[in-house]
Design an enzyme around this catalytic site. Structure first.
Site, PDB file in Angstrom:
ATOM      1  N   LYS A 179      24.987  37.265 -23.599  1.00 49.86           N
ATOM      2  CA  LYS A 179      24.318  37.661 -22.345  1.00 49.86           C
ATOM      3  C   LYS A 179      22.910  37.076 -22.269  1.00 49.86           C
ATOM      4  O   LYS A 179      22.309  37.044 -21.193  1.00 49.86           O
ATOM      5  CB  LYS A 179      24.290  39.181 -22.203  1.00 49.86           C
ATOM      6  CG  LYS A 179      25.660  39.737 -21.841  1.00 49.86           C
ATOM      7  CD  LYS A 179      25.617  41.212 -21.526  1.00 49.86           C
ATOM      8  CE  LYS A 179      26.992  41.697 -21.084  1.00 49.86           C
ATOM      9  NZ  LYS A 179      27.052  43.151 -20.974  1.00 49.86           N
ATOM     10  N   HIS A 204      29.714  35.115 -20.994  1.00 52.08           N
ATOM     11  CA  HIS A 204      28.896  35.586 -22.129  1.00 52.08           C
ATOM     12  C   HIS A 204      29.699  35.580 -23.427  1.00 52.08           C
ATOM     13  O   HIS A 204      29.144  35.444 -24.504  1.00 52.08           O
ATOM     14  CB  HIS A 204      28.283  36.967 -21.846  1.00 52.08           C
ATOM     15  CG  HIS A 204      29.215  38.125 -22.028  1.00 52.08           C
ATOM     16  ND1 HIS A 204      30.082  38.542 -21.053  1.00 52.08           N
ATOM     17  CD2 HIS A 204      29.428  38.968 -23.078  1.00 52.08           C
ATOM     18  CE1 HIS A 204      30.765  39.590 -21.475  1.00 52.08           C
ATOM     19  NE2 HIS A 204      30.386  39.865 -22.712  1.00 52.08           N
ATOM     20  N   HIS A 228      36.215  40.168 -27.469  1.00 53.46           N
ATOM     21  CA  HIS A 228      36.152  41.632 -27.280  1.00 53.46           C
ATOM     22  C   HIS A 228      36.518  42.073 -25.864  1.00 53.46           C
ATOM     23  O   HIS A 228      36.649  43.267 -25.610  1.00 53.46           O
ATOM     24  CB  HIS A 228      34.785  42.191 -27.697  1.00 53.46           C
ATOM     25  CG  HIS A 228      33.641  41.782 -26.817  1.00 53.46           C
ATOM     26  ND1 HIS A 228      32.976  40.575 -26.959  1.00 53.46           N
ATOM     27  CD2 HIS A 228      33.020  42.416 -25.783  1.00 53.46           C
ATOM     28  CE1 HIS A 228      32.015  40.499 -26.056  1.00 53.46           C
ATOM     29  NE2 HIS A 228      32.020  41.603 -25.329  1.00 53.46           N
ATOM     30  N   HIS A 229      36.714  41.116 -24.930  1.00 50.43           N
ATOM     31  CA  HIS A 229      37.176  41.498 -23.583  1.00 50.43           C
ATOM     32  C   HIS A 229      38.632  41.108 -23.349  1.00 50.43           C
ATOM     33  O   HIS A 229      39.102  41.139 -22.216  1.00 50.43           O
ATOM     34  CB  HIS A 229      36.285  40.865 -22.508  1.00 50.43           C
ATOM     35  CG  HIS A 229      34.947  41.515 -22.392  1.00 50.43           C
ATOM     36  ND1 HIS A 229      34.773  42.789 -21.903  1.00 50.43           N
ATOM     37  CD2 HIS A 229      33.703  41.082 -22.743  1.00 50.43           C
ATOM     38  CE1 HIS A 229      33.490  43.109 -21.931  1.00 50.43           C
ATOM     39  NE2 HIS A 229      32.817  42.084 -22.449  1.00 50.43           N
ATOM     40  N   ASP A 257      33.239  49.192 -27.562  1.00 52.18           N
ATOM     41  CA  ASP A 257      32.392  48.676 -26.472  1.00 52.18           C
ATOM     42  C   ASP A 257      32.697  49.411 -25.160  1.00 52.18           C
ATOM     43  O   ASP A 257      31.791  49.889 -24.476  1.00 52.18           O
ATOM     44  CB  ASP A 257      32.670  47.169 -26.318  1.00 52.18           C
ATOM     45  CG  ASP A 257      31.890  46.543 -25.177  1.00 52.18           C
ATOM     46  OD1 ASP A 257      30.774  47.016 -24.896  1.00 52.18           O
ATOM     47  OD2 ASP A 257      32.399  45.580 -24.570  1.00 52.18           O
TER      48      ASP A 257
HETATM   49 FE   FE2 Z   1      30.827  42.030 -23.500  1.00 53.21          FE
END
Ligand code: FE2
Length: 320
Positions: A179, A204, A228-229, A257
């Site tokens: 980010k 990001h 992680h997404h 998260d």
């Molecule tokens: Fe993220």
């Protein structure tokens, strides 16, 4: 004996014990070699053979631990039939072996100190980067650290290897490091993002993985940062991976998260309660999140929010 020497002797003893147990009890080939060696020794003692060279050759095949090398050399050196000069050269060999092994023990000691320093350096670097991200978006204050704490607890409950746990912890701390490269107009936008802004925000994960990849000590964290997404049903980003194609540390980071993001205020929406956020995690088990990890998460949640309110207060003390 000094504390250092004591530790060294203990490590050496332990290593000799472990090696010897592993070699002879579990490996049938080594067991055969060891019994062959015993026969050769008996022949030497009984005077049926005069050269110990065969014994030395057989002994080498055992890859013996340090403690056994010196006792072996002693046994050979003490054979009465041997000439004095041969005994001397054997003693020399024995002392060379002993020195080599004491160096290895010392090396192991230094190696473990270096490892500790590297791990310390690993977390200092990861934390510094995480602080840099949060400085860009103070609204998410403490998010990286809470994701780190939640993921750490989940990892421990998943019984993953020490190395994976280390990469999980570093990866959770760094998951949003990319980010740093997202424009303020997108990162800090108070309202919903347009399609193109959303695509920019998704980058990001790629930016983050590029940052982490370049730092050799953090290299193992790339999976958590990049993936992680991702979602179990394949509708995540950046690669649309499905199920177990997503590495474990990324699946764990994803749950930690999402939970923390839901339970804290964001510039564009209000926080959900811990109970509501838990419901969301359970509702998305199997589609967004790995159901096995959700089960572990539920246990962690009950331990933290129902059985130990002080622990949950501590975890969320800095959230806004
Ligand atoms: Fe993220």
């Amino acid at each position: 004996m000094s504390k250092k020497e004591n530790n060294k002797a203990e490590v050496e003893n332990q290593s000799a014990k472990t090696n010897s147990k592993r070699s002879y009890e579990t490996d049938p080939t080594l067991k055969d070699i060891a019994s062959n060696l015993n026969d050769k020794f008996s022949s030497l003692r009984e005077g049926k053979e005069s050269s110990p060279v065969d014994c030395i050759n057989i002994f080498e095949k055992l890859h013996p631990p340090a403690g056994e090398i010196s006792s072996f050399a002693k046994q050979i050196g003490e054979l009465p039939e041997l000439k004095v000069d041969f005994k001397n050269s054997l003693n020399k060999i024995a002392s060379t072996f002993r020195n080599a092994f004491s160096n290895i023990t010392e090396y192991n000691e230094i190696n473990s100190q270096i490892k500790e320093l590297l791990i310390e350096n690993f977390f200092h670097t990861a934390r510094a980067l995480a602080i840099a991200v949060e400085a860009r978006d103070p609204y998410t204050g403490g998010h990286s650290d809470r994701v780190f704490q939640i993921a750490t607890e989940l990892g421990k409950r998943c019984n993953i290897s020490i190395t994976e746990q280390l990469y999980l912890e570093g990866g959770a701390l760094l998951h949003d490091v990319g980010k740093i490269a997202v424009r303020d107009g997108v990162l800090l936008k108070p309202g919903p993002l347009t399609d193109s802004e959303y695509k920019e925000m998704q980058l990001h994960t790629i930016f983050g993985s590029q940052i982490v990849k370049r730092m050799s000590c953090l290299h193992g964290c790339v999976d958590a940062v990049l993936l992680h997404h991702e979602r179990m049903d394949g509708y995540g980003y950046p690669h649309g991976l499905k199920g177990k194609e997503i590495p474990l540390i990324a699946r764990i980071t994803s749950v930690a998260d999402a939970y923390d993001a839901m339970t804290t205020n964001r510039i564009y929406r209000k926080a959900l309660s811990h109970e509501q956020a838990l419901e969301e995690i359970l509702r998305n088990s199997g589609t967004q999140f790995d159901p096995e990890i959700v089960k572990v998460f539920l246990i962690w949640w009950e331990d933290t929010f129902q059985k130990n309110p002080a622990k949950s207060k501590e975890l969320y003390k800095y959230s806004k």
